[in-house]
Design a protein around this motif. Structure first.
Motif, PDB file in Angstrom:
ATOM      1  N   ARG A 158      19.525 -26.189 -38.472  1.00 41.06           N
ATOM      2  CA  ARG A 158      18.588 -25.610 -37.135  1.00 41.06           C
ATOM      3  C   ARG A 158      19.453 -24.733 -36.523  1.00 41.06           C
ATOM      4  O   ARG A 158      20.793 -24.023 -36.783  1.00 41.06           O
ATOM      5  N   ARG A 159      18.580 -24.007 -35.634  1.00 40.54           N
ATOM      6  CA  ARG A 159      19.005 -22.970 -34.766  1.00 40.54           C
ATOM      7  C   ARG A 159      19.636 -21.411 -35.588  1.00 40.54           C
ATOM      8  O   ARG A 159      20.560 -20.860 -35.238  1.00 40.54           O
ATOM      9  N   ASP A 160      18.890 -21.368 -36.811  1.00 38.80           N
ATOM     10  CA  ASP A 160      19.370 -20.377 -37.685  1.00 38.80           C
ATOM     11  C   ASP A 160      17.960 -19.522 -38.013  1.00 38.80           C
ATOM     12  O   ASP A 160      18.128 -18.588 -38.826  1.00 38.80           O
ATOM     13  N   GLY A 161      17.096 -19.841 -37.309  1.00 41.65           N
ATOM     14  CA  GLY A 161      15.923 -18.956 -37.613  1.00 41.65           C
ATOM     15  C   GLY A 161      14.762 -19.724 -38.537  1.00 41.65           C
ATOM     16  O   GLY A 161      13.941 -19.196 -38.629  1.00 41.65           O
ATOM     17  N   THR A 162      15.141 -20.661 -39.201  1.00 37.43           N
ATOM     18  CA  THR A 162      14.130 -21.269 -40.262  1.00 37.43           C
ATOM     19  C   THR A 162      12.908 -21.500 -39.562  1.00 37.43           C
ATOM     20  O   THR A 162      11.711 -21.331 -40.019  1.00 37.43           O
ATOM     21  N   ALA A 163      13.266 -22.363 -38.463  1.00 37.46           N
ATOM     22  CA  ALA A 163      11.814 -22.885 -37.708  1.00 37.46           C
ATOM     23  C   ALA A 163      10.966 -21.626 -37.320  1.00 37.46           C
ATOM     24  O   ALA A 163       9.724 -21.654 -37.407  1.00 37.46           O
ATOM     25  N   SER A 164      11.554 -20.655 -37.135  1.00 37.99           N
ATOM     26  CA  SER A 164      10.723 -19.526 -36.592  1.00 37.99           C
ATOM     27  C   SER A 164       9.898 -18.816 -37.838  1.00 37.99           C
ATOM     28  O   SER A 164       8.805 -18.396 -37.685  1.00 37.99           O
ATOM     29  N   LEU A 165      10.568 -19.074 -38.764  1.00 41.04           N
ATOM     30  CA  LEU A 165      10.126 -18.442 -40.089  1.00 41.04           C
ATOM     31  C   LEU A 165       8.841 -19.240 -40.184  1.00 41.04           C
ATOM     32  O   LEU A 165       7.889 -18.859 -40.835  1.00 41.04           O
ATOM     33  N   LEU A 166       9.126 -20.394 -40.361  1.00 38.20           N
ATOM     34  CA  LEU A 166       7.936 -21.364 -40.671  1.00 38.20           C
ATOM     35  C   LEU A 166       6.905 -21.317 -39.838  1.00 38.20           C
ATOM     36  O   LEU A 166       5.527 -21.237 -40.119  1.00 38.20           O
ATOM     37  N   LEU A 167       7.140 -21.173 -38.388  1.00 43.34           N
ATOM     38  CA  LEU A 167       5.964 -21.065 -37.413  1.00 43.34           C
ATOM     39  C   LEU A 167       5.358 -19.651 -37.494  1.00 43.34           C
ATOM     40  O   LEU A 167       3.907 -19.530 -37.303  1.00 43.34           O
ATOM     41  N   ARG A 168       6.105 -18.761 -37.822  1.00 44.16           N
ATOM     42  CA  ARG A 168       5.433 -17.347 -38.036  1.00 44.16           C
ATOM     43  C   ARG A 168       4.508 -17.152 -39.181  1.00 44.16           C
ATOM     44  O   ARG A 168       3.631 -16.899 -39.127  1.00 44.16           O
ATOM     45  N   LYS A 169       4.883 -18.147 -40.357  1.00 44.03           N
ATOM     46  CA  LYS A 169       4.172 -18.208 -41.394  1.00 44.03           C
ATOM     47  C   LYS A 169       2.586 -18.874 -40.958  1.00 44.03           C
ATOM     48  O   LYS A 169       1.632 -18.326 -41.499  1.00 44.03           O
ATOM     49  N   ALA A 170       2.819 -19.811 -40.357  1.00 39.96           N
ATOM     50  CA  ALA A 170       1.480 -20.630 -39.840  1.00 39.96           C
ATOM     51  C   ALA A 170       0.536 -19.945 -38.961  1.00 39.96           C
ATOM     52  O   ALA A 170      -0.534 -19.917 -39.331  1.00 39.96           O
ATOM     53  N   LEU A 171       1.118 -19.202 -37.982  1.00 36.22           N
ATOM     54  CA  LEU A 171       0.638 -18.368 -37.113  1.00 36.22           C
ATOM     55  C   LEU A 171      -0.179 -17.177 -37.872  1.00 36.22           C
ATOM     56  O   LEU A 171      -1.328 -16.885 -37.654  1.00 36.22           O
ATOM     57  N   ASP A 172       0.380 -16.787 -38.780  1.00 33.13           N
ATOM     58  CA  ASP A 172      -0.169 -15.542 -39.597  1.00 33.13           C
ATOM     59  C   ASP A 172      -1.192 -15.816 -40.416  1.00 33.13           C
ATOM     60  O   ASP A 172      -2.208 -15.266 -40.411  1.00 33.13           O
ATOM     61  N   TYR A 173      -1.037 -16.907 -40.968  1.00 30.52           N
ATOM     62  CA  TYR A 173      -2.112 -17.694 -41.622  1.00 30.52           C
ATOM     63  C   TYR A 173      -3.380 -17.849 -40.693  1.00 30.52           C
ATOM     64  O   TYR A 173      -4.636 -17.552 -41.140  1.00 30.52           O
ATOM     65  N   SER A 174      -3.163 -18.444 -39.711  1.00 26.78           N
ATOM     66  CA  SER A 174      -4.419 -18.675 -38.662  1.00 26.78           C
ATOM     67  C   SER A 174      -5.028 -17.366 -38.420  1.00 26.78           C
ATOM     68  O   SER A 174      -6.214 -17.593 -38.302  1.00 26.78           O
ATOM     69  N   LEU A 175      -4.169 -16.485 -38.243  1.00 30.09           N
ATOM     70  CA  LEU A 175      -4.702 -15.240 -37.751  1.00 30.09           C
ATOM     71  C   LEU A 175      -5.567 -14.629 -38.694  1.00 30.09           C
ATOM     72  O   LEU A 175      -6.741 -14.120 -38.770  1.00 30.09           O
ATOM     73  N   GLU A 176      -5.062 -14.711 -40.015  1.00 30.40           N
ATOM     74  CA  GLU A 176      -5.574 -14.031 -41.089  1.00 30.40           C
ATOM     75  C   GLU A 176      -6.890 -14.784 -41.584  1.00 30.40           C
ATOM     76  O   GLU A 176      -7.959 -13.979 -41.894  1.00 30.40           O
ATOM     77  N   LYS A 177      -6.920 -16.027 -41.346  1.00 24.82           N
ATOM     78  CA  LYS A 177      -8.265 -16.650 -41.798  1.00 24.82           C
ATOM     79  C   LYS A 177      -9.295 -16.730 -40.486  1.00 24.82           C
ATOM     80  O   LYS A 177     -10.122 -17.384 -40.669  1.00 24.82           O
TER      81      LYS A 177
END
Length: 228
Positions: A158-177
Protein backbone atom coordinates in the motif's frame (compact mmCIF):
# COMPACT_ATOMS: atom_id res chain seq x y z
CA UNK A 1 4.98 5.52 -7.05
CA UNK A 2 6.36 2.04 -6.47
CA UNK A 3 10.01 1.10 -7.01
CA UNK A 4 8.99 -2.08 -8.82
CA UNK A 5 7.04 -2.64 -11.99
CA UNK A 6 3.33 -3.23 -11.47
CA UNK A 7 1.47 -5.06 -14.20
CA UNK A 8 -2.29 -4.54 -14.50
CA UNK A 9 -4.03 -7.39 -16.32
CA UNK A 10 -7.47 -8.95 -16.55
CA UNK A 11 -8.58 -11.41 -13.91
CA UNK A 12 -8.26 -15.11 -14.71
CA UNK A 13 -10.11 -17.97 -13.02
CA UNK A 14 -6.83 -19.27 -11.57
CA UNK A 15 -6.47 -16.00 -9.64
CA UNK A 16 -9.61 -16.62 -7.59
CA UNK A 17 -8.13 -18.02 -4.36
CA UNK A 18 -5.41 -15.39 -4.09
CA UNK A 19 -7.80 -12.54 -4.88
CA UNK A 20 -10.42 -13.78 -2.44
CA UNK A 21 -7.84 -14.14 0.36
CA UNK A 22 -6.54 -10.64 -0.28
CA UNK A 23 -10.01 -9.08 -0.33
CA UNK A 24 -11.04 -10.99 2.80
CA UNK A 25 -7.93 -9.80 4.64
CA UNK A 26 -8.64 -6.19 3.71
CA UNK A 27 -12.27 -6.42 4.78
CA UNK A 28 -11.31 -7.98 8.10
CA UNK A 29 -8.99 -5.05 8.78
CA UNK A 30 -11.87 -2.64 8.29
CA UNK A 31 -14.23 -4.80 10.35
CA UNK A 32 -11.73 -5.04 13.23
CA UNK A 33 -11.31 -1.26 13.23
CA UNK A 34 -15.08 -0.71 13.25
CA UNK A 35 -15.66 -3.15 16.11
CA UNK A 36 -12.69 -1.78 18.09
CA UNK A 37 -14.04 1.75 17.72
CA UNK A 38 -17.48 0.59 18.77
CA UNK A 39 -16.08 -1.10 21.88
CA UNK A 40 -14.21 2.07 22.89
CA UNK A 41 -17.28 4.23 22.24
CA UNK A 42 -19.60 1.88 24.10
CA UNK A 43 -17.23 1.76 27.04
CA UNK A 44 -16.99 5.56 27.10
CA UNK A 45 -20.77 5.99 26.99
CA UNK A 46 -21.29 3.33 29.64
CA UNK A 47 -18.79 4.98 31.98
CA UNK A 48 -20.32 8.42 31.37
CA UNK A 49 -23.91 7.31 31.98
CA UNK A 50 -23.18 5.17 34.98
CA UNK A 51 -20.33 7.02 36.64
CA UNK A 52 -22.55 8.38 39.39
CA UNK A 53 -24.05 4.98 40.07
CA UNK A 54 -20.57 3.50 40.14
CA UNK A 55 -19.40 6.07 42.67
CA UNK A 56 -22.49 5.63 44.84
CA UNK A 57 -22.15 1.87 44.76
CA UNK A 58 -18.44 1.92 45.42
CA UNK A 59 -18.80 2.16 49.16
CA UNK A 60 -21.31 -0.70 49.20
CA UNK A 61 -18.98 -3.09 47.39
CA UNK A 62 -15.74 -2.22 49.20
CA UNK A 63 -16.24 -5.16 51.50
CA UNK A 64 -16.99 -7.46 48.58
CA UNK A 65 -13.92 -6.31 46.69
CA UNK A 66 -11.72 -7.01 49.68
CA UNK A 67 -12.95 -10.60 49.79
CA UNK A 68 -12.61 -11.37 46.07
CA UNK A 69 -9.46 -11.95 44.08
CA UNK A 70 -8.85 -8.67 42.20
CA UNK A 71 -7.86 -10.46 38.99
CA UNK A 72 -11.17 -12.33 38.99
CA UNK A 73 -13.05 -9.10 39.61
CA UNK A 74 -11.28 -7.40 36.72
CA UNK A 75 -12.05 -10.34 34.42
CA UNK A 76 -15.75 -10.19 35.31
CA UNK A 77 -15.80 -6.40 34.88
CA UNK A 78 -14.55 -6.62 31.30
CA UNK A 79 -16.52 -9.75 30.36
CA UNK A 80 -19.37 -7.77 28.77
CA UNK A 81 -17.05 -5.77 26.54
CA UNK A 82 -15.15 -8.91 25.61
CA UNK A 83 -18.33 -10.71 24.59
CA UNK A 84 -19.42 -7.65 22.62
CA UNK A 85 -16.10 -7.46 20.77
CA UNK A 86 -15.90 -11.17 19.95
CA UNK A 87 -19.55 -11.45 18.92
CA UNK A 88 -19.09 -8.44 16.66
CA UNK A 89 -16.10 -10.01 14.95
CA UNK A 90 -17.89 -13.35 14.58
CA UNK A 91 -20.96 -11.68 13.10
CA UNK A 92 -18.97 -9.63 10.61
CA UNK A 93 -16.64 -12.50 9.65
CA UNK A 94 -19.20 -15.27 9.24
CA UNK A 95 -22.16 -13.25 7.98
CA UNK A 96 -21.14 -9.91 6.53
CA UNK A 97 -17.91 -11.04 4.88
CA UNK A 98 -19.53 -13.92 2.97
CA UNK A 99 -22.27 -11.53 1.83
CA UNK A 100 -19.66 -9.05 0.63
CA UNK A 101 -17.77 -11.76 -1.19
CA UNK A 102 -20.62 -13.76 -2.65
CA UNK A 103 -20.28 -11.92 -5.95
CA UNK A 104 -16.85 -13.49 -6.46
CA UNK A 105 -17.69 -16.78 -4.74
CA UNK A 106 -18.10 -18.90 -7.84
CA UNK A 107 -16.00 -21.02 -10.12
CA UNK A 108 -15.75 -18.21 -12.63
CA UNK A 109 -16.33 -14.95 -10.74
CA UNK A 110 -15.39 -12.84 -13.73
CA UNK A 111 -18.81 -13.70 -15.19
CA UNK A 112 -20.41 -11.48 -12.53
CA UNK A 113 -18.54 -8.37 -13.66
CA UNK A 114 -18.18 -6.31 -16.77
CA UNK A 115 -14.44 -6.08 -16.07
CA UNK A 116 -12.16 -7.42 -13.36
CA UNK A 117 -8.44 -6.58 -13.15
CA UNK A 118 -5.57 -7.61 -10.91
CA UNK A 119 -2.21 -5.97 -10.19
CA UNK A 120 0.93 -8.12 -10.24
CA UNK A 121 4.58 -7.72 -9.33
CA UNK A 122 7.57 -10.02 -9.66
CA UNK A 123 9.48 -11.79 -12.40
CA UNK A 124 7.86 -13.44 -15.43
CA UNK A 125 8.56 -16.83 -13.82
CA UNK A 126 7.04 -15.93 -10.45
CA UNK A 127 4.53 -13.13 -10.16
CA UNK A 128 2.42 -12.18 -7.16
CA UNK A 129 -1.03 -10.63 -7.22
CA UNK A 130 -1.03 -7.56 -4.96
CA UNK A 131 -4.26 -5.78 -5.88
CA UNK A 132 -7.61 -5.95 -7.62
CA UNK A 133 -10.47 -3.82 -8.90
CA UNK A 134 -13.67 -4.57 -10.78
CA UNK A 135 -16.57 -2.84 -12.52
CA UNK A 136 -20.14 -4.03 -12.90
CA UNK A 137 -23.39 -2.54 -14.11
CA UNK A 138 -24.95 -0.20 -11.55
CA UNK A 139 -28.65 -0.57 -10.75
CA UNK A 140 -31.52 -0.55 -13.19
CA UNK A 141 -31.01 2.92 -14.56
CA UNK A 142 -31.62 3.54 -18.25
CA UNK A 143 -28.27 5.31 -18.36
CA UNK A 144 -25.09 3.30 -18.64
CA UNK A 145 -23.52 3.47 -15.17
CA UNK A 146 -20.83 1.34 -13.60
CA UNK A 147 -20.15 0.42 -9.98
CA UNK A 148 -16.61 0.15 -8.66
CA UNK A 149 -16.14 -3.08 -6.70
CA UNK A 150 -13.43 -5.28 -5.20
CA UNK A 151 -10.84 -2.49 -4.88
CA UNK A 152 -8.14 -4.02 -2.69
CA UNK A 153 -4.37 -3.84 -2.28
CA UNK A 154 -2.21 -6.19 -0.23
CA UNK A 155 -1.13 -4.54 3.02
CA UNK A 156 2.57 -4.92 2.15
CA UNK A 157 2.17 -2.91 -1.06
CA UNK A 158 0.00 0.00 0.00
CA UNK A 159 0.88 3.67 -0.46
CA UNK A 160 3.13 2.86 -3.41
CA UNK A 161 0.78 3.88 -6.23
CA UNK A 162 -0.77 0.47 -6.95
CA UNK A 163 -4.28 1.58 -5.91
CA UNK A 164 -3.96 4.62 -8.17
CA UNK A 165 -2.99 2.44 -11.14
CA UNK A 166 -5.98 0.17 -10.56
CA UNK A 167 -8.39 3.07 -10.13
CA UNK A 168 -7.07 4.81 -13.23
CA UNK A 169 -7.53 1.59 -15.22
CA UNK A 170 -11.16 1.36 -14.13
CA UNK A 171 -11.93 5.02 -14.85
CA UNK A 172 -10.23 4.91 -18.26
CA UNK A 173 -12.33 1.88 -19.16
CA UNK A 174 -15.54 3.59 -18.04
CA UNK A 175 -14.70 6.63 -20.14
CA UNK A 176 -13.78 4.51 -23.16
CA UNK A 177 -17.09 2.65 -22.96
CA UNK A 178 -19.13 5.81 -22.53
CA UNK A 179 -20.37 5.23 -19.00
CA UNK A 180 -22.13 8.33 -17.67
CA UNK A 181 -21.10 7.70 -14.09
CA UNK A 182 -19.05 5.45 -11.84
CA UNK A 183 -20.42 4.91 -8.34
CA UNK A 184 -19.05 3.20 -5.23
CA UNK A 185 -19.77 2.64 -1.55
CA UNK A 186 -17.08 2.56 1.13
CA UNK A 187 -16.94 2.34 4.91
CA UNK A 188 -15.80 5.39 6.84
CA UNK A 189 -13.19 3.07 8.37
CA UNK A 190 -11.44 3.09 4.99
CA UNK A 191 -10.48 6.76 5.00
CA UNK A 192 -7.30 6.31 2.90
CA UNK A 193 -9.45 4.81 0.14
CA UNK A 194 -12.01 7.62 0.39
CA UNK A 195 -9.19 10.16 0.16
CA UNK A 196 -7.86 8.42 -2.96
CA UNK A 197 -11.30 8.42 -4.60
CA UNK A 198 -11.63 12.13 -3.88
CA UNK A 199 -8.27 12.82 -5.54
CA UNK A 200 -9.57 11.10 -8.69
CA UNK A 201 -12.68 13.27 -8.82
CA UNK A 202 -15.23 11.21 -6.90
CA UNK A 203 -17.76 13.29 -4.99
CA UNK A 204 -19.67 12.26 -1.89
CA UNK A 205 -23.37 11.97 -2.67
CA UNK A 206 -24.71 10.29 0.48
CA UNK A 207 -23.57 9.29 3.96
CA UNK A 208 -25.67 7.00 6.10
CA UNK A 209 -25.37 4.59 9.02
CA UNK A 210 -25.92 0.85 8.88
CA UNK A 211 -26.79 -1.05 12.06
CA UNK A 212 -26.22 -4.73 12.70
CA UNK A 213 -26.50 -7.07 15.68
CA UNK A 214 -29.82 -5.49 16.70
CA UNK A 215 -28.25 -2.05 16.68
CA UNK A 216 -25.26 -3.00 18.82
CA UNK A 217 -22.81 -2.25 16.01
CA UNK A 218 -23.19 0.61 13.59
CA UNK A 219 -20.89 1.85 10.86
CA UNK A 220 -20.96 4.71 8.40
CA UNK A 221 -21.28 4.11 4.68
CA UNK A 222 -20.02 6.74 2.25
CA UNK A 223 -21.48 6.65 -1.26
CA UNK A 224 -19.48 8.45 -3.94
CA UNK A 225 -19.82 9.07 -7.66
CA UNK A 226 -17.59 10.09 -10.55
CA UNK A 227 -19.15 11.75 -13.60
CA UNK A 228 -17.38 11.25 -16.91
Amino acid sequence: MSEYEVLIREFEVEDYNRVRDMITSGLREAVALIVKTQVINKAGVWISLHSQAILLGFVAVVGLISSIDLMSLAAVSFLTLFIYYVSGLLYMNFYCLPMELEDINSGCPIDRYEKFWVAEVGSPARREIIGSVALRMAGDSNEYKLELKRMSVDKKYRRDGTASLLLRKALDYSLEKGAKEVVLASSSAQMPAIHLYSKFGFKIRRIFTEKVMYGMIHYTIVEMSHTN
